[in-house]
Design an enzyme around this catalytic site. Sequence first.
Site, PDB file in Angstrom:
ATOM      1  N   LYS A  52       0.822  -1.093   0.327  1.00  0.00           N
ATOM      2  CA  LYS A  52      -0.122   0.004   0.209  1.00  0.00           C
ATOM      3  C   LYS A  52       0.980   1.189   0.485  1.00  0.00           C
ATOM      4  O   LYS A  52       0.769   2.237  -0.907  1.00  0.00           O
ATOM      5  CB  LYS A  52      -0.987  -0.139   1.278  1.00  0.00           C
ATOM      6  CG  LYS A  52      -1.975  -1.334   0.760  1.00  0.00           C
ATOM      7  CD  LYS A  52      -2.732  -1.679   2.187  1.00  0.00           C
ATOM      8  CE  LYS A  52      -3.642  -2.443   2.419  1.00  0.00           C
ATOM      9  NZ  LYS A  52      -4.776  -2.950   2.588  1.00  0.00           N
ATOM     10  N   GLN A  96      -4.564  -1.407   9.254  1.00  0.00           N
ATOM     11  CA  GLN A  96      -4.901  -2.597   8.283  1.00  0.00           C
ATOM     12  C   GLN A  96      -5.479  -4.040  10.063  1.00  0.00           C
ATOM     13  O   GLN A  96      -5.037  -3.799  11.072  1.00  0.00           O
ATOM     14  CB  GLN A  96      -3.233  -2.935   8.585  1.00  0.00           C
ATOM     15  CG  GLN A  96      -3.148  -4.496   7.354  1.00  0.00           C
ATOM     16  CD  GLN A  96      -4.152  -4.571   6.903  1.00  0.00           C
ATOM     17  OE1 GLN A  96      -3.685  -3.372   5.852  1.00  0.00           O
ATOM     18  NE2 GLN A  96      -3.825  -5.575   5.615  1.00  0.00           N
ATOM     19  N   ASP A 119     -11.402   2.366   3.494  1.00  0.00           N
ATOM     20  CA  ASP A 119     -11.412   1.725   3.298  1.00  0.00           C
ATOM     21  C   ASP A 119     -13.222   0.979   3.425  1.00  0.00           C
ATOM     22  O   ASP A 119     -13.969  -0.243   3.121  1.00  0.00           O
ATOM     23  CB  ASP A 119     -11.285  -0.009   4.944  1.00  0.00           C
ATOM     24  CG  ASP A 119     -10.282  -0.268   5.199  1.00  0.00           C
ATOM     25  OD1 ASP A 119      -9.226  -0.228   3.306  1.00  0.00           O
ATOM     26  OD2 ASP A 119      -9.214  -0.014   5.648  1.00  0.00           O
TER      27      ASP A 119
HETATM   28  N1  GUN Z   1      -7.068  -7.069   5.850  1.00  0.00           N
HETATM   29  C1  GUN Z   1      -7.858  -7.469   4.654  1.00  0.00           C
HETATM   30  N2  GUN Z   1      -8.073  -7.266   3.577  1.00  0.00           N
HETATM   31  C2  GUN Z   1      -8.277  -5.948   4.644  1.00  0.00           C
HETATM   32  C3  GUN Z   1      -8.527  -4.361   3.917  1.00  0.00           C
HETATM   33  O1  GUN Z   1      -8.825  -4.557   2.458  1.00  0.00           O
HETATM   34  N3  GUN Z   1      -8.421  -3.739   4.513  1.00  0.00           N
HETATM   35  C4  GUN Z   1      -7.604  -3.376   5.722  1.00  0.00           C
HETATM   36  N4  GUN Z   1      -8.054  -2.417   6.468  1.00  0.00           N
HETATM   37  N5  GUN Z   1      -7.222  -4.282   6.380  1.00  0.00           N
HETATM   38  C5  GUN Z   1      -7.661  -5.015   5.676  1.00  0.00           C
END
Ligand code: GUN
Length: 284
Positions: A52, A96, A119
């Site tokens: 990311k 996350q 998100d």
């Molecule tokens: N953990 C697995 N997929 C995601 C996601 O799309 N966003 C976040 N913040 N955590 C995750």
Amino acid sequence: MAQIIDGKQISAQVKAQVAEEAAKLKERGISICLAVVIVGDDPASRVYVNNKKKACELVGFRSREYALPASTTQQELVDLVQQLNADPEVNGILVQLPLPKQIDEHAIIRTIDPKKDVDAFHAENVGKIMIGDYHFLPCTPAGCMDLIHSTGVEIAGKNAVVVGRSNIVGKPMAMLLLHESATVTICHSKTKDLAQECRRADILVAAVGKANLITGDMVKPGAVVIDVGMNRLENGKLCGDVDFASVEPVAGYITPVPGGVGPMTIATLMRNTLTAAKVQNGLL
Ligand code: GUN
């Protein structure tokens, strides 16, 4: 033989578009920043967070990483999120998941300012998606929709089956397919006959986290098969929820793992962060 849906290529197009718009905003004095929070040392989360941050660099965003120890308390994380909510330099906040056991995920998501919730996990944003009045789409389902659109297959009136009912993927995925007038079925661990449900699918999305769950005998010939799974096998190899070897000869279109849904999740995150910056600057 199925056509392979190239998530790397499609995600590169999305990121190029975001980069172009970000450059235009920069000319107007608006620089975009994503805050990424990781708690603990889950190796998969570390890889995702690194990817990311790399994507931010590529599209011309700044990123800030907050790496907290696994022993972090809920209050400490709430305090950090509140600090990021109040920080005018931060456009998007991503915490996350999963979080360590002592932290209530819902309490953290509830704390994130919905305008910075890139998100789209906050109840306000989930509700907006439900009624079709939204700025942010959840990253993985939106990426899956882009991949389905790339095939040119019409969604309206088709049978779509989503395997998995998570808040992150399964439930919002079903909603996005419904918005485009598919007839949607959500399958889960209590579904009586998974194979039979899957065989009715013109569009099949697998998002359960079980390696090779979907086999060729469960797939309708010509179907669009989207594999959200990211499972690490004992030999270290990454594999999806779809058994590629047996499904690929049956399906019409299929996403590979890696190189399918994964890169799209990150591309959508970049798009959402751009959108957040626009909303916060009164441009949307
Ligand atoms: N953990 C697995 N997929 C995601 C996601 O799309 N966003 C976040 N913040 N955590 C995750």
